[in-house]
Design a protein around this motif. Structure first.
Motif, PDB file in Angstrom:
ATOM      1  N   THR A 128       0.864  -1.176   0.000  1.00  0.00           N
ATOM      2  CA  THR A 128       0.000   0.000   0.000  1.00  0.00           C
ATOM      3  C   THR A 128       0.906   1.233   0.000  1.00  0.00           C
ATOM      4  O   THR A 128       1.891   1.283   0.732  1.00  0.00           O
ATOM      5  N   MET A 129       0.575   2.202  -0.844  1.00  0.00           N
ATOM      6  CA  MET A 129       1.315   3.465  -0.837  1.00  0.00           C
ATOM      7  C   MET A 129       0.313   4.556  -0.511  1.00  0.00           C
ATOM      8  O   MET A 129      -0.374   5.076  -1.373  1.00  0.00           O
ATOM      9  N   ASP A 130       0.227   4.850   0.791  1.00  0.00           N
ATOM     10  CA  ASP A 130      -0.800   5.741   1.289  1.00  0.00           C
ATOM     11  C   ASP A 130      -0.403   7.195   1.073  1.00  0.00           C
ATOM     12  O   ASP A 130       0.594   7.662   1.608  1.00  0.00           O
ATOM     13  N   THR A 131      -1.195   7.912   0.272  1.00  0.00           N
ATOM     14  CA  THR A 131      -0.883   9.316   0.038  1.00  0.00           C
ATOM     15  C   THR A 131      -1.812  10.235   0.820  1.00  0.00           C
ATOM     16  O   THR A 131      -1.506  11.400   1.019  1.00  0.00           O
ATOM     17  N   GLY A 132      -2.971   9.701   1.234  1.00  0.00           N
ATOM     18  CA  GLY A 132      -4.009  10.602   1.723  1.00  0.00           C
ATOM     19  C   GLY A 132      -4.175  10.672   3.226  1.00  0.00           C
ATOM     20  O   GLY A 132      -4.605  11.691   3.750  1.00  0.00           O
ATOM     21  N   ALA A 133      -3.854   9.593   3.948  1.00  0.00           N
ATOM     22  CA  ALA A 133      -4.149   9.577   5.376  1.00  0.00           C
ATOM     23  C   ALA A 133      -3.059  10.295   6.154  1.00  0.00           C
ATOM     24  O   ALA A 133      -1.952  10.493   5.664  1.00  0.00           O
ATOM     25  N   GLY A 134      -3.351  10.665   7.393  1.00  0.00           N
ATOM     26  CA  GLY A 134      -2.402  11.444   8.157  1.00  0.00           C
ATOM     27  C   GLY A 134      -1.767  10.735   9.341  1.00  0.00           C
ATOM     28  O   GLY A 134      -0.664  11.076   9.739  1.00  0.00           O
ATOM     29  N   THR A 135      -2.457   9.765   9.913  1.00  0.00           N
ATOM     30  CA  THR A 135      -2.012   9.266  11.205  1.00  0.00           C
ATOM     31  C   THR A 135      -0.606   8.657  11.153  1.00  0.00           C
ATOM     32  O   THR A 135      -0.265   7.909  10.236  1.00  0.00           O
TER      33      THR A 135
END
Lengths: 407, 298
Positions: A128-135
């Motif tokens: 997974t390459m998470d671009t949107g979440a912040g935590t």
């Protein structure tokens, strides 16, 4: 009759097992003759404009620019709406992985969804390459071997914004916090920065995601006597809160607003009249340099809006993922993840970026300010860069990471 | 805790209270005159807001009509539209249920709510679309010395209160109102005097729905327009009606306003209780005065 039913049970059970076992993946080359990338985002709710359909456009641009093929096999983009619900996000991801052989999942705005999907995908060995979440939990206590956190996190955001505000005299803070994983994580990290600079947190109030009327929260903040009202929320929530703060003359009465996570689309939707002077931290400004501007104008042609940092991040993440596949000659998740960790990332979005073993993509951030209306030269010319925040300062150093993979 | 803070939250509470009052008023009128528990009331409120939104910004896109219905016109158009829809529902469906138990009307209207919500969720995003048509003349801010208050919200408060009391006056103090009440008290006798009772009932139902639609238009510029805006509100409004007393017109108005105030002040005293204080009061009222504060035991 009875026997027939038994037979039927047998067949059903057998079919079930076949589905559960799934396809056996080959280690060499591409597992199923193509590379499939899933863009899982909020396509209809509060985060639609900051990631959503724009992320799909960015992913498609990345594939197009890559030539549509990797290792001579086609690249395909699929997308879906997670509706900000972790259960919907997780079941979509499960279907993509089990039934549609999706090789990598990106976007994943909304921290609750992101944590659910990253955990599930890693169990099934999908990157997974998470671009949107912040935590920060994505690369800290809930880090996984295949999860990458690409654009920003709730540690990097306050470093620039809160530091600047406290140094300008904003010692006492009150938070209006989005009531879920992301908001709490952001509030916690911002409080830590404020306190480390001898500031003080005088109170907070939790507002549900998607609140439309912030007036009573704002009045609570006003009566708290705080110097700064920290908005630990994002997207439409931030826009609503800032607009209503303007209606109730909060800023004019002497308090400052600190948008802890603000996107350029939010500024556009508020207008510079309301937003001017608002400082916040971002990973990307579309006209920060020529390379970024050229790409962004191409994006604008397709989407009718300039890219946010997370939409630009999707383009960069997909491109680098494809480069890694090409470099190792296979889409085997372990090999690709290893390659991603060894590459130095350089493109229109990031300069000298590195992906750490805990999944954190280490890169510089920017403290920016919304321009005054007369400083803006064109429709989307909204931000000016105040200072660059070096990567080492913005993100949690590897030596302090709580990620279990590092032990 | 200063007086200033309490006053400010109380005024915001009143702002919410006028919506409670308008919605519970419509419910009370419908229940009082028709004996129907109209669960579709929240959907009518939502519909009113959407008529305003579509009329302002989507007529051209959707129907190719180059016409823009502004806010002031929406205050008339939206209630008319919602009222007529209400009358159609009454004529074609609800009418058949009068002989049956209350619960049938409730189930039917609940079903209608689900259909309308589903329909709008399909085309609009759940978290709300801002209404762009707030008139320029109401976009300012008023300095009330203890706080700055947006002009529009002040307008919404005053306008709603006027509408509520006008409705009460018509029903309780005019010939039309007395005929309506007579029709409810004894339909057969009233019909014998030559009054068209079924028509009166249809019009009353339509009027109740129109009130909800009007509240929806007023709410649109303050809250975003969303398919679930009515569902969020209707449960509280039912609690308001229960506290005020089913069927009491003045009761519904006063209780709505008062509970908005109570909710606002709770936000100062103990914020976490703000969303539950109304239900707590409902329990108390049901324990000690089951017919409601303004209701009469039947």
């Amino acid at each position: 009759m009875f026997n027939q039913r038994k037979l039927l049970h047998g067949i059903v059970a057998g079919l079930g097992l076949m589905v559960a076992a799934g396809p056996l993946s080959a280690a060499e080359g591409l597992s199923d003759g193509k590379v499939k990338i899933g863009v899982l985002s909020d396509m209809s709710g509060v985060y639609k404009s900051l990631e959503g359909p724009g992320a799909v456009v960015a992913a498609k641009m990345a594939v197009e620019d890559f030539g549509g093929k990797v290792l001579d096999k086609p690249i395909e983009i699929v997308s879906a709406d997670h509706q900000n619900k972790p259960d919907i996000g997780a079941s979509t991801a499960r279907e993509w992985i089990d039934a549609k052989q999706v090789d990598m999942i990106t976007a994943l705005d909304n921290s609750s969804v992101a944590l659910a999907v990253q955990g599930l995908a890693s169990e099934k060995k999908v990157i997974t390459m998470d671009t949107g979440a912040g935590t920060t939990a994505l690369t800290e206590d809930q880090c996984t071997p295949y999860g990458i956190h690409y654009v920003y996190d709730t540690h990097a955001l306050p470093v620039g914004t809160a530091t600047a505000m406290v140094k300008n005299g904003g010692k006492k803070w009150f938070f209006i916090t989005a009531d879920y994983a992301f908001g709490h994580s952001l509030q916690e990290n911002t409080s830590a920065v404020v306190k480390s600079l001898d500031g003080e947190v005088v109170g907070n109030v939790n507002a549900p995601l998607g609140t439309t009327d912030f007036s009573s929260y704002l009045l609570q903040a006003q009566s708290s006597g705080a110097d700064v009202i920290g908005l630990a929320n994002a997207g439409q929530d931030t826009v609503n809160a800032i607009k209503q703060a303007n209606q109730f003359r909060i800023v004019q009465s002497g308090q400052k607003l600190a948008g802890m996570l603000v996107f350029i689309t939010d500024i556009q939707s508020m207008g510079l009249d309301i937003a001017q002077g608002l400082q916040f931290t971002t990973a990307f400004v579309w006209n920060q340099d020529d390379e970024a501007e050229t790409w962004s104008r191409r994006y604008y042609e397709k989407q009718g809006a300039m890219p946010t940092m997370v939409q630009a991040g999707v383009y960069s993440a997909v491109t680098n993922y494809l480069k890694a596949i090409e470099a190792v000659g296979s889409d085997d998740p372990d090999a690709v993840r290893k390659q991603l960790g060894e590459m130095e990332l350089n493109d229109m979005f990031v300069k000298g970026g590195k992906i750490l073993p805990n999944g954190l993509m280490l890169h510089d951030m920017y403290l920016v300010e919304a321009k005054k209306p007369d400083e803006s030269k064109e429709d989307w010319d909204l931000l000016k860069v105040i200072s660059k925040i070096p990567a080492e300062q913005a993100y949690i150093p590897l030596s302090e990471s709580k990620c279990s993979l590092l032990k | 805790m200063s007086m200033q803070v309490i006053l400010a939250q109380a005024l915001l509470g009143l702002n919410v209270g006028v919506f409670y009052a308008m919605l519970s008023l419509g419910l009370a009128v419908i229940f009082g005159l028709l004996n129907i528990i109209n669960f579709a009331h929240g959907a009518m409120y939502m519909l009113g807001a959407f008529v305003a939104l579509i009329g302002y910004s989507l007529l051209d896109d959707w129907f190719g009509i180059s016409l823009q219905i502004g806010f002031w016109a929406s205050l008339i158009v939206a209630p008319l539209f919602v009222g007529i829809l209400g009358m159609i529902i009454e004529r074609t469906m609800l009418k058949r249920l009068y002989e049956l138990d209350h619960i049938y009307g409730l189930l039917l209207t609940f079903g209608i709510t689900l259909i309308l919500q589903g329909l709008f969720s399909n085309y609009f995003n759940i978290s709300g679309t801002p209404y762009p048509g707030q008139p320029e003349s109401l976009s300012g801010v008023v300095n009330l010395s203890f706080m700055y208050f947006p002009t529009y919200r002040l307008f919404a408060i005053v306008f709603s209160i006027v509408v509520c009391f006008a409705t009460w006056f018509v029903i309780e103090h005019t010939r039309l109102g007395s005929r309506l009440r007579a029709g409810v008290e004894n339909p057969t006798l009233t019909q014998a005097f030559g009054l068209n009772v079924p028509l009166m009932i249809t019009l009353t139902f339509g009027f109740g729905c129109a009130l909800a639609g009007l509240a929806g238009v007023l709410a649109a510029p303050i809250y975003s327009v969303s398919p679930l805006m009515g569902a969020d509100l209707i449960i509280v409004v039912f609690a308001v009606v229960v506290i005020g007393g089913m069927g009491s017109i003045m009761g519904a108005i006063l209780t709505g306003l008062a509970l908005g105030l109570v909710e606002g002040i709770t936000k100062v005293v103990y914020p976490p209780a703000a969303s539950t204080v109304i239900f707590f009061l409902m329990v108390l009222v049901l324990l000690f005065r089951p017919a409601g504060l303004f209701g009469k035991e039947r």
